[in-house]
Each structure stands twice: as structure tokens, then as C-alpha cells.
Design a protein around this motif. Structure first.
Motif, PDB file in Angstrom:
ATOM      1  N   SER A  80       0.835  -1.202   0.000  1.00 24.34           N
ATOM      2  CA  SER A  80       0.000   0.000   0.000  1.00 24.34           C
ATOM      3  C   SER A  80       0.867   1.249   0.000  1.00 24.34           C
ATOM      4  O   SER A  80       0.599   2.207  -0.729  1.00 24.34           O
ATOM      5  CB  SER A  80      -0.925   0.008   1.220  1.00 24.34           C
ATOM      6  OG  SER A  80      -1.821  -1.067   1.150  1.00 24.34           O
ATOM      7  N   GLY A  81       1.916   1.218   0.806  1.00 30.70           N
ATOM      8  CA  GLY A  81       2.853   2.344   0.843  1.00 30.70           C
ATOM      9  C   GLY A  81       3.573   2.529  -0.480  1.00 30.70           C
ATOM     10  O   GLY A  81       3.797   3.651  -0.937  1.00 30.70           O
ATOM     11  N   TYR A  82       3.931   1.430  -1.109  1.00 31.47           N
ATOM     12  CA  TYR A  82       4.593   1.490  -2.421  1.00 31.47           C
ATOM     13  C   TYR A  82       3.653   2.095  -3.468  1.00 31.47           C
ATOM     14  O   TYR A  82       4.048   2.969  -4.245  1.00 31.47           O
ATOM     15  CB  TYR A  82       5.036   0.092  -2.845  1.00 31.47           C
ATOM     16  CG  TYR A  82       5.662   0.037  -4.214  1.00 31.47           C
ATOM     17  CD1 TYR A  82       6.983   0.438  -4.414  1.00 31.47           C
ATOM     18  CD2 TYR A  82       4.938  -0.419  -5.312  1.00 31.47           C
ATOM     19  CE1 TYR A  82       7.568   0.391  -5.670  1.00 31.47           C
ATOM     20  CE2 TYR A  82       5.510  -0.471  -6.571  1.00 31.47           C
ATOM     21  CZ  TYR A  82       6.827  -0.065  -6.748  1.00 31.47           C
ATOM     22  OH  TYR A  82       7.385  -0.106  -7.999  1.00 31.47           O
ATOM     23  N   ASN A  83       2.408   1.658  -3.466  1.00 32.61           N
ATOM     24  CA  ASN A  83       1.439   2.165  -4.442  1.00 32.61           C
ATOM     25  C   ASN A  83       1.078   3.630  -4.224  1.00 32.61           C
ATOM     26  O   ASN A  83       0.673   4.306  -5.166  1.00 32.61           O
ATOM     27  CB  ASN A  83       0.177   1.295  -4.438  1.00 32.61           C
ATOM     28  CG  ASN A  83       0.437  -0.059  -5.066  1.00 32.61           C
ATOM     29  OD1 ASN A  83       1.247  -0.193  -5.968  1.00 32.61           O
ATOM     30  ND2 ASN A  83      -0.241  -1.083  -4.571  1.00 32.61           N
ATOM     31  N   SER A  84       1.253   4.116  -2.988  1.00 27.53           N
ATOM     32  CA  SER A  84       0.989   5.535  -2.715  1.00 27.53           C
ATOM     33  C   SER A  84       2.283   6.353  -2.703  1.00 27.53           C
ATOM     34  O   SER A  84       2.293   7.505  -2.287  1.00 27.53           O
ATOM     35  CB  SER A  84       0.237   5.695  -1.395  1.00 27.53           C
ATOM     36  OG  SER A  84       1.036   5.256  -0.312  1.00 27.53           O
ATOM     37  N   HIS A  85       3.374   5.733  -3.140  1.00 30.92           N
ATOM     38  CA  HIS A  85       4.693   6.383  -3.268  1.00 30.92           C
ATOM     39  C   HIS A  85       5.309   6.791  -1.924  1.00 30.92           C
ATOM     40  O   HIS A  85       6.153   7.666  -1.871  1.00 30.92           O
ATOM     41  CB  HIS A  85       4.627   7.586  -4.221  1.00 30.92           C
ATOM     42  CG  HIS A  85       4.039   7.244  -5.545  1.00 30.92           C
ATOM     43  ND1 HIS A  85       4.719   6.505  -6.488  1.00 30.92           N
ATOM     44  CD2 HIS A  85       2.823   7.499  -6.080  1.00 30.92           C
ATOM     45  CE1 HIS A  85       3.959   6.337  -7.543  1.00 30.92           C
ATOM     46  NE2 HIS A  85       2.800   6.920  -7.328  1.00 30.92           N
ATOM     47  N   ASP A  86       4.877   6.145  -0.844  1.00 39.24           N
ATOM     48  CA  ASP A  86       5.473   6.385   0.471  1.00 39.24           C
ATOM     49  C   ASP A  86       6.595   5.391   0.764  1.00 39.24           C
ATOM     50  O   ASP A  86       7.412   5.621   1.651  1.00 39.24           O
ATOM     51  CB  ASP A  86       4.411   6.270   1.578  1.00 39.24           C
ATOM     52  CG  ASP A  86       3.377   7.378   1.490  1.00 39.24           C
ATOM     53  OD1 ASP A  86       3.727   8.498   1.072  1.00 39.24           O
ATOM     54  OD2 ASP A  86       2.208   7.112   1.830  1.00 39.24           O
ATOM     55  N   LYS A  87       6.609   4.274   0.040  1.00 33.48           N
ATOM     56  CA  LYS A  87       7.620   3.227   0.214  1.00 33.48           C
ATOM     57  C   LYS A  87       8.287   2.962  -1.129  1.00 33.48           C
ATOM     58  O   LYS A  87       7.702   3.184  -2.181  1.00 33.48           O
ATOM     59  CB  LYS A  87       6.989   1.920   0.735  1.00 33.48           C
ATOM     60  CG  LYS A  87       6.322   2.034   2.080  1.00 33.48           C
ATOM     61  CD  LYS A  87       7.325   2.175   3.180  1.00 33.48           C
ATOM     62  CE  LYS A  87       6.649   2.223   4.536  1.00 33.48           C
ATOM     63  NZ  LYS A  87       7.595   2.393   5.608  1.00 33.48           N
TER      64      LYS A  87
END
Length: 132
Positions: A45-52
């Protein structure tokens, strides 16, 4: 009989946040059957929201020794495969570039040494022009 299905892996499990038997368990168990699934979902989820980053995803997969993504199926399986491929490609590219690319100082030093060897420049030129 299992009353829940993990949103990541599809495993069936029992969890009742209001029952005495499950009171000490984490509330995220309403959606995921184990910490592995919870953590993978969170980092994706973080990757898809560019946080990870892709590396963050791979780090979580490595933490749980996850190499077979087929148990997740569908888009999650495809995303994990693509992310791992991306990280492996980055590591390979970095390794190749660090082995094959000399720094500009190394290149300059090499040219100066060859010119000295070929007598194109002499030591007095170095002291005057380069400050050696």
C-alpha cells in the motif's frame, strides 16, 4: 469453523475481537491472518501511494523469506514479481556501472601517465600547468 478470510493470501482463520480467546491479539487480524500478510499488505500500500520504495517491499519479503508469490494470486502476485524484478535489475545495473566506470580523476591520471610515458609531457609541464 473459520469465520474470516485473509485479504492477502485467502487463508481461512478464526478471529473475534470481542471474544475472550482473542482479546490479546492485534486488531489488524480482522483483515489478515498473520503478521506476514499484514506487513506485506502495508508495504505494498505504501509502495502504491509512493510512500515506500521497491527496496522496502523486497526488505519485507526477505524478512519473511517470501519467494513464492503464487499464494497471493492475481494483481498482488504480478505486482510483487515486478517489484522484485525491478530491484534485481537496479542491483545488476549498479554492479555493472561500478565495475566498468572509472572516475574522472582516474581517467585524468591514466591520460597523464600515458603522456609522460610517451614523452608528450615532461615533469616541468606538470609543475607549471597542473601544479604537481
Amino acid at each position: 469453523m473459520a469465520n474470516r478470510v485473509c485479504v492477502l493470501c485467502g487463508a481461512k482463520y478464526d478471529y473475534c475481537p470481542n471474544c475472550d480467546a482473542d482479546k490479546g491479539k492485534p486488531i489488524w487480524m480482522t483483515c489478515w491472518d498473520k503478521a506476514e500478510c499484514h506487513d506485506i499488505w502495508a508495504v505494498l500500500s505504501g509502495y502504491n501511494s509512493h510512500d515506500k520504495t521497491a527496496k522496502d517491499v523486497v526488505d519485507v519479503l526477505n524478512k519473511y523469506n517470501v519467494t513464492d508469490f503464487t499464494k497471493y494470486g492475481g494483481q498482488i502476485e504480478a505486482d510483487l514479481k515486478a517489484i522484485v524484478k525491478e530491484v534485481k535489475g537496479t542491483k545488476t545495473a549498479k554492479a555493472k556501472s561500478s565495475k566498468n566506470v572509472a572516475t574522472s580523476k582516474e581517467k585524468t591520471d591514466e591520460v597523464v601517465k600515458e603522456n609522460i610515458k610517451d614523452k608528450k609531457i615532461v615533469n616541468s609541464d606538470l609543475k607549471t600547468n597542473i601544479g604537481a
